[in-house]
Write an enzyme that holds these catalytic residues in place. Structure first.
Site, PDB file in Angstrom:
ATOM      1  N   CYS A 145      -0.453   6.939  19.815  1.00  0.00           N
ATOM      2  CA  CYS A 145       0.519   7.850  19.232  1.00  0.00           C
ATOM      3  C   CYS A 145       0.754   7.492  17.758  1.00  0.00           C
ATOM      4  O   CYS A 145       0.884   6.312  17.438  1.00  0.00           O
ATOM      5  CB  CYS A 145       1.816   7.741  20.016  1.00  0.00           C
ATOM      6  SG  CYS A 145       3.141   8.781  19.433  1.00  0.00           S
ATOM      7  N   PRO A 146       0.739   8.458  16.896  1.00  0.00           N
ATOM      8  CA  PRO A 146       0.728   9.905  17.086  1.00  0.00           C
ATOM      9  C   PRO A 146      -0.662  10.536  16.900  1.00  0.00           C
ATOM     10  O   PRO A 146      -0.777  11.759  16.854  1.00  0.00           O
ATOM     11  CB  PRO A 146       1.679  10.402  16.001  1.00  0.00           C
ATOM     12  CG  PRO A 146       1.367   9.489  14.841  1.00  0.00           C
ATOM     13  CD  PRO A 146       1.121   8.126  15.494  1.00  0.00           C
TER      14      PRO A 146
END
Length: 88
Positions: A13-14
């Protein structure tokens, strides 16, 4: 309709959502994107991303630690901000 495959395994993430967003911007409305990811946080990330952007999360599954997401690109007219005109 065919699907475009995006392999973001090993990314955290992200990055999976950012890469998917980049790919979706190049696709025609209604086209499908299949994303392969290994980041467990991607489940909530893609659910939130699709809810916020108007893309449809058609399906997701997990097999042997690999998450599969199928996303349909939104129509062009969705997600566009419309500002009302103020006359006079």
């Amino acid at each position: 309709m065919s699907e475009t495959l995006l392999d973001v395994k090993g990314m955290n993430c992200p990055l999976p959502v950012l890469r998917a967003n980049r790919a979706l911007r190049t696709m025609i409305p209604g086209a499908r994107l299949r994303v392969l990811a290994t980041d467990r946080a991607a489940v909530g990330d893609f659910q939130a991303f699709c809810q916020e952007t108007g893309h449809a999360l058609l399906a997701w599954s997990e097999e042997a630690g690999i998450f599969h997401f199928v996303i349909r690109r939104r129509p062009d007219d969705m997600g566009q901000a419309v500002c009302p005109r103020k006359d006079g």
